[in-house]
Design a protein around this motif. Structure first.
Motif, PDB file in Angstrom:
ATOM      1  N   CYS A  16      20.464  46.666  34.023  1.00  0.00           N
ATOM      2  CA  CYS A  16      20.356  48.135  33.417  1.00  0.00           C
ATOM      3  C   CYS A  16      21.518  48.597  33.129  1.00  0.00           C
ATOM      4  CB  CYS A  16      19.722  48.925  34.518  1.00  0.00           C
ATOM      5  SG  CYS A  16      20.738  49.205  35.897  1.00  0.00           S
ATOM      6  N   THR A  17      21.624  49.668  32.497  1.00  0.00           N
ATOM      7  CA  THR A  17      23.098  50.338  32.053  1.00  0.00           C
ATOM      8  C   THR A  17      22.917  51.655  32.386  1.00  0.00           C
ATOM      9  OG1 THR A  17      22.363  50.602  29.687  1.00  0.00           O
ATOM     10  CG2 THR A  17      23.265  48.685  30.150  1.00  0.00           C
ATOM     11  N   TYR A  18      24.126  52.304  32.903  1.00  0.00           N
ATOM     12  CA  TYR A  18      24.109  53.494  33.356  1.00  0.00           C
ATOM     13  C   TYR A  18      24.569  54.453  32.095  1.00  0.00           C
ATOM     14  CZ  TYR A  18      24.063  52.470  38.312  1.00  0.00           C
ATOM     15  OH  TYR A  18      23.418  51.926  39.402  1.00  0.00           O
ATOM     16  N   PRO A  19      24.404  55.816  32.052  1.00  0.00           N
ATOM     17  CA  PRO A  19      24.756  56.410  30.967  1.00  0.00           C
ATOM     18  C   PRO A  19      26.328  56.484  30.892  1.00  0.00           C
ATOM     19  CG  PRO A  19      23.184  57.796  32.329  1.00  0.00           C
ATOM     20  CD  PRO A  19      23.382  56.459  33.123  1.00  0.00           C
ATOM     21  N   GLY A  20      26.718  56.389  29.525  1.00  0.00           N
ATOM     22  CA  GLY A  20      28.245  56.371  29.350  1.00  0.00           C
ATOM     23  C   GLY A  20      28.703  54.733  29.405  1.00  0.00           C
ATOM     24  N   SER A  21      28.041  53.907  29.786  1.00  0.00           N
ATOM     25  CA  SER A  21      28.274  52.553  29.955  1.00  0.00           C
ATOM     26  C   SER A  21      27.557  51.563  29.441  1.00  0.00           C
ATOM     27  CB  SER A  21      28.089  52.273  31.432  1.00  0.00           C
ATOM     28  OG  SER A  21      28.493  50.789  31.691  1.00  0.00           O
ATOM     29  N   ARG A  22      28.279  50.357  28.667  1.00  0.00           N
ATOM     30  CA  ARG A  22      27.530  49.373  28.149  1.00  0.00           C
ATOM     31  C   ARG A  22      27.655  48.152  28.796  1.00  0.00           C
ATOM     32  NH1 ARG A  22      30.308  48.270  22.346  1.00  0.00           N
ATOM     33  NH2 ARG A  22      28.467  46.978  22.339  1.00  0.00           N
ATOM     34  N   LEU A  23      28.085  48.226  30.015  1.00  0.00           N
ATOM     35  CA  LEU A  23      28.152  46.923  30.848  1.00  0.00           C
ATOM     36  C   LEU A  23      26.793  46.893  31.495  1.00  0.00           C
ATOM     37  CD1 LEU A  23      30.226  45.076  32.036  1.00  0.00           C
ATOM     38  CD2 LEU A  23      30.324  46.533  34.126  1.00  0.00           C
ATOM     39  N   PRO A  24      25.998  45.506  31.352  1.00  0.00           N
ATOM     40  CA  PRO A  24      24.682  45.347  31.946  1.00  0.00           C
ATOM     41  C   PRO A  24      24.869  44.923  33.408  1.00  0.00           C
ATOM     42  CG  PRO A  24      25.659  43.407  30.391  1.00  0.00           C
ATOM     43  CD  PRO A  24      26.643  44.599  30.341  1.00  0.00           C
ATOM     44  N   VAL A  25      24.142  45.703  34.042  1.00  0.00           N
ATOM     45  CA  VAL A  25      24.549  45.585  35.711  1.00  0.00           C
ATOM     46  C   VAL A  25      23.307  45.512  36.372  1.00  0.00           C
ATOM     47  CG1 VAL A  25      26.839  46.997  35.576  1.00  0.00           C
ATOM     48  CG2 VAL A  25      24.389  48.175  36.025  1.00  0.00           C
ATOM     49  N   ARG A  26      23.269  45.094  37.435  1.00  0.00           N
ATOM     50  CA  ARG A  26      22.053  44.636  38.282  1.00  0.00           C
ATOM     51  C   ARG A  26      21.049  45.969  38.375  1.00  0.00           C
ATOM     52  NH1 ARG A  26      19.969  40.234  41.615  1.00  0.00           N
ATOM     53  NH2 ARG A  26      17.855  41.001  42.122  1.00  0.00           N
ATOM     54  N   ALA A  27      19.988  45.742  37.876  1.00  0.00           N
ATOM     55  CA  ALA A  27      18.797  46.736  38.087  1.00  0.00           C
ATOM     56  C   ALA A  27      17.930  46.710  39.314  1.00  0.00           C
ATOM     57  CB  ALA A  27      17.766  46.514  37.084  1.00  0.00           C
ATOM     58  N   PRO A  28      17.596  47.625  39.926  1.00  0.00           N
ATOM     59  CA  PRO A  28      17.334  49.166  39.273  1.00  0.00           C
ATOM     60  C   PRO A  28      18.709  49.946  39.365  1.00  0.00           C
ATOM     61  CG  PRO A  28      16.206  49.279  41.164  1.00  0.00           C
ATOM     62  CD  PRO A  28      17.051  47.763  41.221  1.00  0.00           C
ATOM     63  N   CYS A  29      19.013  50.785  38.319  1.00  0.00           N
ATOM     64  CA  CYS A  29      20.276  51.505  38.381  1.00  0.00           C
ATOM     65  C   CYS A  29      20.003  52.549  39.553  1.00  0.00           C
ATOM     66  CB  CYS A  29      20.423  52.268  37.088  1.00  0.00           C
ATOM     67  SG  CYS A  29      21.268  51.231  35.823  1.00  0.00           S
ATOM     68  N   ALA A  30      20.783  52.845  40.266  1.00  0.00           N
ATOM     69  CA  ALA A  30      20.924  53.916  41.521  1.00  0.00           C
ATOM     70  C   ALA A  30      21.262  55.371  40.901  1.00  0.00           C
ATOM     71  CB  ALA A  30      22.020  53.647  42.561  1.00  0.00           C
ATOM     72  N   ARG A  31      20.757  56.284  41.783  1.00  0.00           N
ATOM     73  CA  ARG A  31      21.026  57.699  41.403  1.00  0.00           C
ATOM     74  C   ARG A  31      22.152  58.065  41.934  1.00  0.00           C
ATOM     75  NH1 ARG A  31      15.829  61.508  42.837  1.00  0.00           N
ATOM     76  NH2 ARG A  31      17.072  62.814  41.530  1.00  0.00           N
ATOM     77  N   LEU A  32      23.111  58.442  41.086  1.00  0.00           N
ATOM     78  CA  LEU A  32      24.589  58.828  41.172  1.00  0.00           C
ATOM     79  C   LEU A  32      24.526  60.192  41.727  1.00  0.00           C
ATOM     80  CD1 LEU A  32      26.527  57.121  38.180  1.00  0.00           C
ATOM     81  CD2 LEU A  32      25.970  56.148  40.325  1.00  0.00           C
ATOM     82  N   GLU A  33      24.172  60.454  42.812  1.00  0.00           N
ATOM     83  CA  GLU A  33      24.126  61.766  43.553  1.00  0.00           C
ATOM     84  C   GLU A  33      24.797  61.921  44.899  1.00  0.00           C
ATOM     85  OE1 GLU A  33      20.173  63.086  43.661  1.00  0.00           O
ATOM     86  OE2 GLU A  33      19.926  63.264  41.341  1.00  0.00           O
ATOM     87  N   GLY A  34      25.637  62.665  45.196  1.00  0.00           N
ATOM     88  CA  GLY A  34      26.295  62.855  46.454  1.00  0.00           C
ATOM     89  C   GLY A  34      27.301  61.447  46.725  1.00  0.00           C
ATOM     90  N   ARG A  35      27.202  61.163  48.150  1.00  0.00           N
ATOM     91  CA  ARG A  35      28.274  59.998  48.478  1.00  0.00           C
ATOM     92  C   ARG A  35      27.776  58.791  48.108  1.00  0.00           C
ATOM     93  NH1 ARG A  35      32.344  59.009  52.195  1.00  0.00           N
ATOM     94  NH2 ARG A  35      32.088  56.874  53.147  1.00  0.00           N
ATOM     95  N   TYR A  36      28.336  58.099  47.388  1.00  0.00           N
ATOM     96  CA  TYR A  36      28.052  56.376  47.469  1.00  0.00           C
ATOM     97  C   TYR A  36      28.867  55.513  47.323  1.00  0.00           C
ATOM     98  CZ  TYR A  36      29.478  56.966  42.604  1.00  0.00           C
ATOM     99  OH  TYR A  36      30.091  57.299  41.202  1.00  0.00           O
ATOM    100  N   LEU A  37      28.723  54.072  47.651  1.00  0.00           N
ATOM    101  CA  LEU A  37      29.635  53.037  47.541  1.00  0.00           C
ATOM    102  C   LEU A  37      29.315  52.296  46.272  1.00  0.00           C
ATOM    103  CD1 LEU A  37      29.210  51.823  51.175  1.00  0.00           C
ATOM    104  CD2 LEU A  37      30.736  53.482  50.453  1.00  0.00           C
ATOM    105  N   ALA A  38      30.340  51.621  45.858  1.00  0.00           N
ATOM    106  CA  ALA A  38      30.202  50.990  44.493  1.00  0.00           C
ATOM    107  C   ALA A  38      30.625  49.497  44.914  1.00  0.00           C
ATOM    108  CB  ALA A  38      30.977  51.419  43.146  1.00  0.00           C
ATOM    109  N   PHE A  39      30.086  48.705  43.869  1.00  0.00           N
ATOM    110  CA  PHE A  39      30.312  47.051  44.009  1.00  0.00           C
ATOM    111  C   PHE A  39      30.629  46.655  42.623  1.00  0.00           C
ATOM    112  CE2 PHE A  39      28.152  48.496  47.661  1.00  0.00           C
ATOM    113  CZ  PHE A  39      28.668  47.668  48.685  1.00  0.00           C
ATOM    114  N   LEU A  40      32.064  46.177  42.334  1.00  0.00           N
ATOM    115  CA  LEU A  40      32.410  45.618  41.234  1.00  0.00           C
ATOM    116  C   LEU A  40      32.557  44.145  41.221  1.00  0.00           C
ATOM    117  CD1 LEU A  40      35.398  47.892  40.097  1.00  0.00           C
ATOM    118  CD2 LEU A  40      32.964  47.912  39.072  1.00  0.00           C
TER     119      LEU A  40
END
Length: 275
Positions: A16-40
């Motif tokens: 999937c891709t997140y809004p504003g990004s062209r990087l194809p990442v692991r689906a499903p995309c998460a909801r970017l609300e509140g506190r979250y951890l990210a993994f690059l």
């Protein structure tokens, strides 16, 4: 999440891709609300051929949203070149950064694909001058290129290796600065980071030494080292993975569910001490 067969006898990767990004990442995309951890990271963080990669395991274990920004064959250039992915990572409470290979970087000697950084695009003038006897149109991947150049002349290869390692450190500093000091380094390796005669690029991540890691560690929250073993070397591990008939050789070099569980355990313990 479902996977389906393609005409080439392969399973499509769940992306999937997140809004504003062209990087194809692991689906499903998460909801970017509140506190979250990210993994690059690359294919390992993405969790290729694995139903539940370690970011998803940590999402369940920690009870926090874990945003998997892992992208197949992506390296530093893919992440740094995608403003949307960097914004998501920078807004996280903590971002785990899988240490990438050093050969998958555009540099003064050659250019790589902007998103699939393992793809070799073209040699630059300094490389054709360093290796005038080499036909660079024969190469499509950086690993193949560097192994061949080392074979041609280890002495000249040292010049290229020094430049790649310098650029890796510079761009890792840039990435960690962009994360505002909230990056946690993840080093997946086989426990032997010294070069071997049968592997001129050294162990995974390729061309990355402990000295290099120590230099960038100052800008991170910490370092988690996890010794890992490819699925093909573990009895029955590939049977727990999802791949098409033609993808078996690739799948055997990926990490299976057992290694993803190990990584999640190590990261879970480390993250708990940082929160």
């Amino acid at each position: 999440m479902s996977l389906h067969m393609t005409g080439a006898g392969a399973l499509e990767d769940p992306i999937c891709t997140y809004p504003g990004s062209r990087l194809p990442v692991r689906a499903p995309c998460a909801r970017l609300e509140g506190r979250y951890l990210a993994f690059l990271g690359g294919s390992e963080t993405f969790g290729r051929f694995v139903a539940t990669p370690f970011p998803a395991l940590l999402d369940r274990r920690l009870g926090q949203t874990c945003v998997n920004l892992g992208s197949i064959n992506a390296g530093l250039d893919a992440v740094l070149g995608d403003a949307g992915a960097m914004r998501i990572a920078a807004a996280a409470a903590l971002t785990v950064v899988q240490l990438p290979d050093a050969q998958n970087l555009t540099n003064g000697f050659y250019r790589v694909h902007p998103r699939r950084n393992d793809r070799f695009l073209a040699a630059c003038a300094p490389l054709t001058e360093l290796y005038p006897e080499v036909d660079f149109t024969e190469f499509h991947f950086t690993r193949h290129l560097l192994i061949a150049l080392h074979r041609h002349c280890p002495g000249r290869f040292a010049t290229l290796r020094t430049e790649l390692q310098r650029i890796w450190v510079t761009r890792m500093h840039r990435l960690l600065r962009g994360l505002g000091g909230r990056g946690l380094l993840l080093w997946l390796h086989d426990g032997d980071d010294s070069p071997r005669s049968d592997a001129p690029l050294g162990s995974e991540p390729l061309l990355v030494s402990r000295t290099m890691v120590d230099r960038v560690l100052r800008q991170a929250r910490g370092l988690v080292e996890v010794p890992v073993t490819a699925a093909g070397q573990l009895e029955g591990e590939t049977r727990k993975m999802d791949f098409g008939p033609l993808q078996r050789p690739t799948a055997e070099h990926m990490l299976g569910p057992a290694m993803h569980a190990r990584i999640a355990d190590r990261l879970g313990d480390a993250i708990a001490t940082l929160q």
